[in-house]
Structure formats: structure tokens, C-alpha cells
Write a protein that holds these residues in place. Structure first.
Motif, PDB file in Angstrom:
ATOM      1  N   GLN A 105     -21.774   6.097 -41.539  1.00  0.00           N
ATOM      2  CA  GLN A 105     -22.677   5.976 -42.366  1.00  0.00           C
ATOM      3  C   GLN A 105     -23.414   4.636 -42.182  1.00  0.00           C
ATOM      4  OE1 GLN A 105     -23.696   7.852 -45.056  1.00  0.00           O
ATOM      5  NE2 GLN A 105     -22.310   9.196 -45.501  1.00  0.00           N
ATOM      6  N   ILE A 106     -22.702   3.650 -41.856  1.00  0.00           N
ATOM      7  CA  ILE A 106     -23.521   2.078 -41.563  1.00  0.00           C
ATOM      8  C   ILE A 106     -24.277   2.362 -40.369  1.00  0.00           C
ATOM      9  CG2 ILE A 106     -22.920  -0.210 -40.798  1.00  0.00           C
ATOM     10  CD1 ILE A 106     -20.515   0.082 -42.818  1.00  0.00           C
ATOM     11  N   PHE A 107     -23.863   2.924 -39.351  1.00  0.00           N
ATOM     12  CA  PHE A 107     -24.503   2.950 -37.971  1.00  0.00           C
ATOM     13  C   PHE A 107     -25.690   4.140 -38.277  1.00  0.00           C
ATOM     14  CE2 PHE A 107     -20.812   1.221 -35.391  1.00  0.00           C
ATOM     15  CZ  PHE A 107     -21.747   0.157 -34.894  1.00  0.00           C
ATOM     16  N   GLN A 108     -25.448   5.091 -38.856  1.00  0.00           N
ATOM     17  CA  GLN A 108     -26.579   5.854 -39.128  1.00  0.00           C
ATOM     18  C   GLN A 108     -27.799   5.282 -40.060  1.00  0.00           C
ATOM     19  OE1 GLN A 108     -26.330   8.987 -42.527  1.00  0.00           O
ATOM     20  NE2 GLN A 108     -27.048  10.501 -41.035  1.00  0.00           N
ATOM     21  N   ALA A 109     -27.362   4.085 -41.055  1.00  0.00           N
ATOM     22  CA  ALA A 109     -28.538   3.551 -41.537  1.00  0.00           C
ATOM     23  C   ALA A 109     -29.226   2.512 -40.401  1.00  0.00           C
ATOM     24  CB  ALA A 109     -28.006   2.796 -42.849  1.00  0.00           C
ATOM     25  N   ILE A 110     -28.361   1.883 -39.611  1.00  0.00           N
ATOM     26  CA  ILE A 110     -28.869   0.865 -38.586  1.00  0.00           C
ATOM     27  C   ILE A 110     -30.086   1.721 -37.801  1.00  0.00           C
ATOM     28  CG2 ILE A 110     -28.126  -0.365 -36.622  1.00  0.00           C
ATOM     29  CD1 ILE A 110     -25.684  -1.022 -38.266  1.00  0.00           C
ATOM     30  N   LYS A 117     -23.937  -6.514 -34.270  1.00  0.00           N
ATOM     31  CA  LYS A 117     -23.898  -7.498 -35.080  1.00  0.00           C
ATOM     32  C   LYS A 117     -24.483  -6.934 -36.543  1.00  0.00           C
ATOM     33  CE  LYS A 117     -25.024 -11.189 -31.652  1.00  0.00           C
ATOM     34  NZ  LYS A 117     -25.918 -12.231 -31.050  1.00  0.00           N
ATOM     35  N   ALA A 118     -25.395  -6.119 -36.381  1.00  0.00           N
ATOM     36  CA  ALA A 118     -25.817  -5.579 -37.789  1.00  0.00           C
ATOM     37  C   ALA A 118     -24.846  -4.803 -38.444  1.00  0.00           C
ATOM     38  CB  ALA A 118     -27.029  -4.439 -37.396  1.00  0.00           C
ATOM     39  N   TYR A 119     -23.820  -4.181 -37.923  1.00  0.00           N
ATOM     40  CA  TYR A 119     -22.580  -3.536 -38.295  1.00  0.00           C
ATOM     41  C   TYR A 119     -21.806  -4.495 -39.106  1.00  0.00           C
ATOM     42  CZ  TYR A 119     -18.284  -0.782 -38.899  1.00  0.00           C
ATOM     43  OH  TYR A 119     -17.090  -0.290 -39.506  1.00  0.00           O
ATOM     44  N   ALA A 120     -21.504  -5.586 -38.309  1.00  0.00           N
ATOM     45  CA  ALA A 120     -20.606  -6.686 -38.672  1.00  0.00           C
ATOM     46  C   ALA A 120     -21.212  -7.341 -40.181  1.00  0.00           C
ATOM     47  CB  ALA A 120     -20.466  -7.714 -37.734  1.00  0.00           C
ATOM     48  N   LEU A 147     -23.352  -5.868 -42.065  1.00  0.00           N
ATOM     49  CA  LEU A 147     -23.696  -4.896 -43.230  1.00  0.00           C
ATOM     50  C   LEU A 147     -21.960  -4.108 -43.883  1.00  0.00           C
ATOM     51  CD1 LEU A 147     -26.300  -2.546 -42.134  1.00  0.00           C
ATOM     52  CD2 LEU A 147     -26.447  -4.064 -43.977  1.00  0.00           C
ATOM     53  N   LEU A 148     -21.172  -4.404 -42.983  1.00  0.00           N
ATOM     54  CA  LEU A 148     -19.513  -4.095 -43.350  1.00  0.00           C
ATOM     55  C   LEU A 148     -19.236  -4.453 -44.680  1.00  0.00           C
ATOM     56  CD1 LEU A 148     -17.080  -2.255 -42.567  1.00  0.00           C
ATOM     57  CD2 LEU A 148     -16.485  -4.100 -41.326  1.00  0.00           C
ATOM     58  N   PRO A 149     -19.420  -5.766 -45.056  1.00  0.00           N
ATOM     59  CA  PRO A 149     -18.916  -6.438 -46.075  1.00  0.00           C
ATOM     60  C   PRO A 149     -19.432  -6.169 -47.382  1.00  0.00           C
ATOM     61  CG  PRO A 149     -18.952  -8.313 -44.417  1.00  0.00           C
ATOM     62  CD  PRO A 149     -19.922  -7.011 -43.984  1.00  0.00           C
ATOM     63  N   ALA A 150     -20.839  -5.614 -47.083  1.00  0.00           N
ATOM     64  CA  ALA A 150     -21.671  -5.165 -48.247  1.00  0.00           C
ATOM     65  C   ALA A 150     -21.409  -3.780 -48.653  1.00  0.00           C
ATOM     66  CB  ALA A 150     -23.016  -5.389 -48.149  1.00  0.00           C
ATOM     67  N   TRP A 151     -20.549  -2.902 -47.932  1.00  0.00           N
ATOM     68  CA  TRP A 151     -20.368  -1.524 -47.987  1.00  0.00           C
ATOM     69  C   TRP A 151     -19.871  -0.917 -49.283  1.00  0.00           C
ATOM     70  CZ3 TRP A 151     -22.490   2.793 -46.256  1.00  0.00           C
ATOM     71  CH2 TRP A 151     -21.910   3.904 -46.696  1.00  0.00           C
ATOM     72  N   LYS A 152     -18.791  -1.771 -49.567  1.00  0.00           N
ATOM     73  CA  LYS A 152     -18.045  -1.300 -51.015  1.00  0.00           C
ATOM     74  C   LYS A 152     -19.138  -1.698 -52.366  1.00  0.00           C
ATOM     75  CE  LYS A 152     -13.369  -1.706 -49.809  1.00  0.00           C
ATOM     76  NZ  LYS A 152     -12.100  -2.456 -50.113  1.00  0.00           N
ATOM     77  N   LYS A 153     -19.805  -2.675 -52.227  1.00  0.00           N
ATOM     78  CA  LYS A 153     -20.790  -2.921 -52.987  1.00  0.00           C
ATOM     79  C   LYS A 153     -21.769  -1.910 -53.208  1.00  0.00           C
ATOM     80  CE  LYS A 153     -23.796  -6.860 -54.833  1.00  0.00           C
ATOM     81  NZ  LYS A 153     -24.322  -8.294 -54.626  1.00  0.00           N
ATOM     82  N   TYR A 154     -22.243  -1.451 -52.006  1.00  0.00           N
ATOM     83  CA  TYR A 154     -23.388  -0.378 -51.834  1.00  0.00           C
ATOM     84  C   TYR A 154     -22.897   0.778 -52.409  1.00  0.00           C
ATOM     85  CZ  TYR A 154     -26.154   3.279 -49.496  1.00  0.00           C
ATOM     86  OH  TYR A 154     -26.915   4.230 -49.188  1.00  0.00           O
TER      87      TYR A 154
END
Length: 352
Positions: free
Chosen positions: A145-150, A163-166, A168-175
Motif C-alpha cells: 500500500q505504501i509503495f502504491q501511494a509513492i 527513502k520515501a518508504y522509510a 512514510l512507514l512511521p505514519a502508516w498506523k496513524k493514517y
């Protein structure tokens, strides 16, 4: 090929009930649900256009026709008072049980119930929420899902994507938490559309499944062998002054829960077949029973089951009678398998 109008109730089982024969033509007294009594030729009774498939593929109808010769020999032998083997009688029962319009319509009728039960399960909002959140928090799905958004943005190099994945990862649960209700609603709407489409095509799906199963082997040998292993086959003689009718449903069955259904079986896993009846002439009826059963039905009881499970008509050798009119009025009054409500509830219980 026997033409495009196919017998779902073959002549081999109709002809012993004929009241008149003219050369190769046999005439029977049919009692129809809406038309009343009439006297058709068996060549035209119990037929439907392209019942076993259209003219583009006649293989199933050809197979049904070619197998009728052996089945007819069993019926003729039984009506001469001879004693075919149990497997021959079981094969006759199975071959006629699955090919009737009553069986096809029963399967078609079950499909909407199956889809309804599936819909209840699939569209359970708590289940959707649980499964969706479990999926979104699965490491593989989260990464996808994260890479799809990127990748939905401007093209980036491999290093930039990493770098973008790294980041975004911490914000995934909040999202996920912030959009939980929206995501669940979208998942429910998508599932609902899919289930609506399946329900709209349920009858066609059932018809295709019916033909596919029947095409594997019209005599259903595995089922016949199982019946011989579990049941005792005999022939019942109608008492003097009484006679059997032949319903367009072919063989019928009585189950351990006391209900009568088609030989297909019950959705209820606790209901087992205890008796099977197939009238082969006004005076004779194949009877298969489990050895433990002590119930011995009368000809009138067998006739009531046959009429009630029929779709359109039954055949009798008698011209009239109050009991025949009562039987005509009972056509189609029994559920061929189970009611839609019972099927849905049983499937939901089994899924727990």
C-alpha cells in the motif's frame, strides 16, 4: 442426437404407465398442476427445449440418450417380475434422480439461498473491519500500500523510493486509524456490489453447474455404489385396488428428520436418507431403505410424496378419482431440498 427438445423424464419410465399403445406410441394420463388431466403421447411429455444444452454442444444429450437402453432393460426386467442386481436398481435411481427438471430447479433455487448466506457473512461490518485492519497492518500488505501511494506520484529512483518508504512507514498506523471508517465503508460497498452481481447471475451459475456435474457421468456411479452399501433394495407391490403414480420429479426420498425431499439430499447435515422410492409401473415401485428403519409406507403415502415434490405433473393409469384430484392440487407443495430460510440458517450455522 435426439433433437433440441430433451426428455427430463425419459420415456423408459413413462411407458409402463401407458393406458394405450398404438405401434411405437404410448399414451398416458397426465395430471397437470394448471392444465388438469390430459392424455399425451410419452414422446411429447416431460420435455424441454435444450434442457441438456444447446445445438452447439449435443454431447450431454447424446450421452443421456445412449445410456437409456441399459436403464430401460432394468425397468422392463423389474416389471416382468425378474430380479436385477441392487447396483442396477441403484444406477437407475441415480440416473433418473439427477436428470429431472425438479432436480435442476431445486439446484437453481438453492443458489440464491447460498448467495444470501454468503452475503450475510461477507457484509458483516464487524468482520469487514477486523479483516481489513488485519490486512492493512500485515507487513506485506502495508508495504504494498505504501509503495502504491509513492508510485502514484512523480517517477522516482530506487533510492528515492526507499527513502520515501522509510519516511512514510512511521505514519502508516496513524493514517489507517484516521481513515478507518472511510476504508471500511469502501470495502463494504465494493463487497456489496460483488455480491449483488453474483446474486443476479445465481440462476445461470446453477444451470451451468448442473450441466457440468451431469456431464461427468449421467449414471452417477459413485452415488449408486454408496446407496448399495448403505441401503437394501426391494420392489414394493401395490395392494389390490391401489396403484402408484409417477411424478415428474422421478425418485423421491424420506429423511431421518421425517421430511420428504428429492434424492439430492438435505442441507441439514444431521438429516440422512432413510428411504428412496421410484415407481416403475402402476403396480411396482423400487424401494431402498436403510436396514434400521421400521417405517413401511402405504402406496397412498408414496403417491403423496411424489406429487408434492413434482414441478408440473404426475402420471397415473387411472382415468379419475377424488384422490387423484387431491394429488394434483398438492403438486409443488413440498420444498425439494429445504426452504430458503432453512438453507440460509443451516449454512450460517455451519460457517460458525
Amino acid at each position: 442426437m435426439a433433437g433440441r427438445r430433451h426428455h427430463y423424464l425419459p420415456q423408459l419410465i413413462q411407458r409402463p404407465f401407458a393406458f394405450r399403445q398404438s405401434g411405437k406410441e404410448f399414451y398416458v394420463r397426465a395430471y397437470h398442476r394448471t392444465r388438469g388431466r390430459f392424455t399425451p403421447n410419452t414422446a411429447g411429455l416431460g420435455k424441454e427445449l435444450d434442457f441438456y444444452g444447446g445445438p452447439e454442444d449435443t454431447s450431454l444429450d447424446d450421452a443421456m440418450t445412449s445410456g437409456e437402453g441399459e436403464l430401460a432393460k432394468v425397468v422392463q426386467a423389474l416389471n416382468r417380475g425378474e430380479h436385477p442386481s441392487p447396483i442396477e436398481m441403484a444406477t437407475l435411481v441415480c440416473a433418473l434422480a439427477f436428470r429431472t427438471k425438479a432436480m435442476r430447479d431445486a439446484l437453481a433455487g438453492m443458489m440464491p439461498a447460498i448467495v444470501s448466506a454468503l452475503r450475510i457473512k461477507v457484509l458483516d461490518i464487524s468482520r469487514i473491519r477486523r479483516d481489513l485492519l488485519a490486512s492493512l497492518n500485515d507487513p506485506k500488505e502495508r508495504k504494498r500500500q505504501i509503495f502504491q501511494a509513492i508510485d502514484s506520484g512523480p517517477p522516482q529512483s530506487r533510492e528515492q523510493r526507499a527513502k520515501a518508504y522509510a519516511a512514510l512507514l512511521p505514519a502508516w498506523k496513524k493514517y489507517v486509524s484516521a481513515r478507518e471508517d472511510e476504508l471500511v465503508g469502501q470495502a463494504w460497498a465494493t463487497a456489496s456490489l460483488v455480491m449483488d452481481k453474483i446474486r443476479s447471475e445465481a440462476t445461470n451459475m446453477a444451470q451451468a453447474s448442473y450441466l457440468e456435474v451431469l456431464s461427468r457421468d449421467p449414471t452417477v456411479p459413485a452415488r449408486a455404489r454408496k446407496l448399495v452399501e448403505e441401503m437394501v433394495f426391494t420392489v414394493i407391490q401395490a395392494p389390490e385396488g391401489q396403484s402408484f403414480i409417477l411424478g415428474d420429479c422421478g425418485p423421491v426420498a424420506r429423511f431421518s428428520d421425517g421430511k420428504s425431499r428429492l434424492v439430492l439430499g438435505a442441507v441439514n447435515q444431521d438429516a440422512d436418507i432413510e428411504h428412496i422410492f421410484l415407481p416403475i409401473s402402476p403396480s411396482r415401485c423400487i424401494h431402498a431403505r436403510v436396514p434400521s428403519s421400521t417405517w413401511w409406507p402405504s402406496a397412498a403415502e408414496i403417491n403423496k410424496i411424489s406429487a408434492s415434490l413434482s414441478v408440473e405433473f404426475f402420471i397415473s393409469d387411472r382415468e379419475s378419482g377424488e384422490d387423484l384430484e387431491a394429488l394434483r392440487e398438492s403438486i409443488g407443495t413440498l420444498d425439494p431440498v429445504d426452504s430458503e430460510e432453512d438453507i440460509i440458517q443451516e449454512l450460517l450455522d455451519q460457517a460458525e
